[in-house]
Design a protein around this motif. Sequence first.
Motif, PDB file in Angstrom:
ATOM      1  N   ASN A 205       0.849  -1.188   0.000  1.00 29.30           N
ATOM      2  CA  ASN A 205       0.000   0.000   0.000  1.00 29.30           C
ATOM      3  C   ASN A 205       0.887   1.241   0.000  1.00 29.30           C
ATOM      4  O   ASN A 205       1.823   1.337   0.797  1.00 29.30           O
ATOM      5  N   VAL A 206       0.618   2.156  -0.915  1.00 28.79           N
ATOM      6  CA  VAL A 206       1.408   3.381  -1.056  1.00 28.79           C
ATOM      7  C   VAL A 206       0.489   4.580  -0.887  1.00 28.79           C
ATOM      8  O   VAL A 206      -0.639   4.584  -1.397  1.00 28.79           O
ATOM      9  N   VAL A 207       0.978   5.600  -0.175  1.00 31.72           N
ATOM     10  CA  VAL A 207       0.182   6.796   0.099  1.00 31.72           C
ATOM     11  C   VAL A 207       0.970   8.044  -0.267  1.00 31.72           C
ATOM     12  O   VAL A 207       2.163   8.161   0.060  1.00 31.72           O
ATOM     13  N   GLU A 208       0.307   8.958  -0.964  1.00 31.86           N
ATOM     14  CA  GLU A 208       0.841  10.303  -1.214  1.00 31.86           C
ATOM     15  C   GLU A 208      -0.042  11.312  -0.479  1.00 31.86           C
ATOM     16  O   GLU A 208      -1.265  11.160  -0.454  1.00 31.86           O
ATOM     17  N   LEU A 209       0.573  12.356   0.077  1.00 35.14           N
ATOM     18  CA  LEU A 209      -0.182  13.449   0.673  1.00 35.14           C
ATOM     19  C   LEU A 209       0.359  14.756   0.108  1.00 35.14           C
ATOM     20  O   LEU A 209       1.525  15.108   0.312  1.00 35.14           O
ATOM     21  N   TRP A 210      -0.509  15.483  -0.610  1.00 31.04           N
ATOM     22  CA  TRP A 210      -0.123  16.726  -1.279  1.00 31.04           C
ATOM     23  C   TRP A 210      -0.909  17.898  -0.712  1.00 31.04           C
ATOM     24  O   TRP A 210      -2.106  17.777  -0.441  1.00 31.04           O
ATOM     25  N   ARG A 211      -0.264  19.032  -0.579  1.00 31.09           N
ATOM     26  CA  ARG A 211      -0.920  20.255  -0.117  1.00 31.09           C
ATOM     27  C   ARG A 211      -1.149  21.192  -1.293  1.00 31.09           C
ATOM     28  O   ARG A 211      -0.242  21.445  -2.097  1.00 31.09           O
ATOM     29  N   TYR A 212      -2.371  21.726  -1.383  1.00 32.43           N
ATOM     30  CA  TYR A 212      -2.734  22.690  -2.419  1.00 32.43           C
ATOM     31  C   TYR A 212      -3.416  23.893  -1.774  1.00 32.43           C
ATOM     32  O   TYR A 212      -4.034  23.788  -0.708  1.00 32.43           O
ATOM     33  N   GLU A 213      -3.312  25.015  -2.437  1.00 28.77           N
ATOM     34  CA  GLU A 213      -3.925  26.241  -1.925  1.00 28.77           C
ATOM     35  C   GLU A 213      -5.445  26.156  -1.879  1.00 28.77           C
ATOM     36  O   GLU A 213      -6.090  26.889  -1.137  1.00 28.77           O
ATOM     37  N   SER A 214      -6.002  25.254  -2.667  1.00 28.25           N
ATOM     38  CA  SER A 214      -7.454  25.058  -2.691  1.00 28.25           C
ATOM     39  C   SER A 214      -7.751  23.740  -3.391  1.00 28.25           C
ATOM     40  O   SER A 214      -6.877  23.148  -4.034  1.00 28.25           O
ATOM     41  N   ALA A 215      -8.993  23.302  -3.294  1.00 32.61           N
ATOM     42  CA  ALA A 215      -9.402  22.097  -4.012  1.00 32.61           C
ATOM     43  C   ALA A 215      -9.279  22.292  -5.513  1.00 32.61           C
ATOM     44  O   ALA A 215      -8.849  21.397  -6.244  1.00 32.61           O
ATOM     45  N   GLN A 216      -9.635  23.486  -5.987  1.00 31.14           N
ATOM     46  CA  GLN A 216      -9.564  23.751  -7.420  1.00 31.14           C
ATOM     47  C   GLN A 216      -8.133  23.760  -7.920  1.00 31.14           C
ATOM     48  O   GLN A 216      -7.849  23.344  -9.046  1.00 31.14           O
ATOM     49  N   ALA A 217      -7.196  24.221  -7.074  1.00 35.03           N
ATOM     50  CA  ALA A 217      -5.783  24.186  -7.449  1.00 35.03           C
ATOM     51  C   ALA A 217      -5.321  22.745  -7.660  1.00 35.03           C
ATOM     52  O   ALA A 217      -4.511  22.461  -8.549  1.00 35.03           O
ATOM     53  N   CYS A 218      -5.832  21.826  -6.857  1.00 32.80           N
ATOM     54  CA  CYS A 218      -5.520  20.410  -7.024  1.00 32.80           C
ATOM     55  C   CYS A 218      -6.034  19.900  -8.369  1.00 32.80           C
ATOM     56  O   CYS A 218      -5.326  19.178  -9.078  1.00 32.80           O
ATOM     57  N   ILE A 219      -7.240  20.291  -8.713  1.00 37.03           N
ATOM     58  CA  ILE A 219      -7.820  19.851  -9.982  1.00 37.03           C
ATOM     59  C   ILE A 219      -7.043  20.429 -11.158  1.00 37.03           C
ATOM     60  O   ILE A 219      -6.785  19.733 -12.158  1.00 37.03           O
ATOM     61  N   ARG A 220      -6.634  21.679 -11.052  1.00 36.90           N
ATOM     62  CA  ARG A 220      -5.828  22.282 -12.132  1.00 36.90           C
ATOM     63  C   ARG A 220      -4.507  21.541 -12.301  1.00 36.90           C
ATOM     64  O   ARG A 220      -4.049  21.307 -13.426  1.00 36.90           O
ATOM     65  N   ALA A 221      -3.884  21.164 -11.178  1.00 36.17           N
ATOM     66  CA  ALA A 221      -2.631  20.416 -11.249  1.00 36.17           C
ATOM     67  C   ALA A 221      -2.849  19.057 -11.908  1.00 36.17           C
ATOM     68  O   ALA A 221      -2.029  18.602 -12.716  1.00 36.17           O
ATOM     69  N   ARG A 222      -3.948  18.410 -11.560  1.00 38.66           N
ATOM     70  CA  ARG A 222      -4.255  17.102 -12.140  1.00 38.66           C
ATOM     71  C   ARG A 222      -4.474  17.214 -13.645  1.00 38.66           C
ATOM     72  O   ARG A 222      -3.982  16.385 -14.428  1.00 38.66           O
ATOM     73  N   GLN A 223      -5.205  18.227 -14.060  1.00 33.85           N
ATOM     74  CA  GLN A 223      -5.466  18.418 -15.491  1.00 33.85           C
ATOM     75  C   GLN A 223      -4.177  18.715 -16.252  1.00 33.85           C
ATOM     76  O   GLN A 223      -3.961  18.203 -17.355  1.00 33.85           O
ATOM     77  N   ALA A 224      -3.311  19.536 -15.650  1.00 35.70           N
ATOM     78  CA  ALA A 224      -2.048  19.878 -16.304  1.00 35.70           C
ATOM     79  C   ALA A 224      -1.155  18.652 -16.444  1.00 35.70           C
ATOM     80  O   ALA A 224      -0.461  18.479 -17.467  1.00 35.70           O
ATOM     81  N   SER A 225      -1.166  17.764 -15.446  1.00 31.98           N
ATOM     82  CA  SER A 225      -0.283  16.596 -15.478  1.00 31.98           C
ATOM     83  C   SER A 225      -0.624  15.654 -16.628  1.00 31.98           C
ATOM     84  O   SER A 225       0.251  14.939 -17.130  1.00 31.98           O
ATOM     85  N   ARG A 226      -1.874  15.673 -17.043  1.00 31.29           N
ATOM     86  CA  ARG A 226      -2.295  14.768 -18.116  1.00 31.29           C
ATOM     87  C   ARG A 226      -1.704  15.152 -19.464  1.00 31.29           C
ATOM     88  O   ARG A 226      -1.771  14.376 -20.413  1.00 31.29           O
TER      89      ARG A 226
END
Length: 259
Positions: A205-226
Amino acid sequence: MQASLSPFKRLAPACSQALASFSSSSAPGFVEVREYVLKPEGVTDYLRLTEEYADVRKELLPFLGMFSCDIGALNKVTHFYSYKDYDERDQVRARVAQDARWKRYVNEGRKHVVHQTSKIMMEALPIYQALNLPSTTHFQTPPRLSDAAPKVMYEMRNYQLHPGYGSVPKLIDAFAKGLPAKLEADPGNGNLAFFGYVDVGTLNNVVELWRYESAQACIRARQASRTVPAWRETIGAVTPGVQHFTSEFLRPLPLSKWQ
């Protein structure tokens, strides 16, 4: 005629080499992750009580952070602690169990708790090296970009891998190669707080924990990574080894060192 080796004996040297390589890829010490599921009607009272005893927790325990779940498995708190070894953990917990203040906190809070789990996780050293980051115990909350910014959000990503000694090292190796390119494309300034794998608990089992300025910032990062070829290659490499994957949005509690 020489007797043939059993399948186990033929595999033993390879397994030993894999384990030796695996252990050398871990940072010193370990992180304990504890998750408590609360009664829905008791969440508010439990969180209030936890804040009241925040100074006691910080005094007695090697406390890192504590979160409530905003999206995912609700009515749950997740907290992180750092120990140099199991002897230190035993000593700390024995001392805490004798503290009158902690006893009051546990006794008052117990009625709100439905279920508790604990797992011991090793930090994946190659990830921190690839991103030029210090260990989790040295993670510092970055300053807010704006006082008017939305609430900070942590994303916890949980990968359950197929059994076998090679599953976790393969994922860590692939992520170490792909994460730098992913972060370079991140418009949301995400920060890695923790990346590790289970040593005691549900294995592989592997876990990542990331901090973002907001929930939307997380979504923007996810979209950019694709759009990042190196990251797409990473996902392609690890996906066959993943049994299931979950993502949760967590809010840091006021007492948390990680904000």
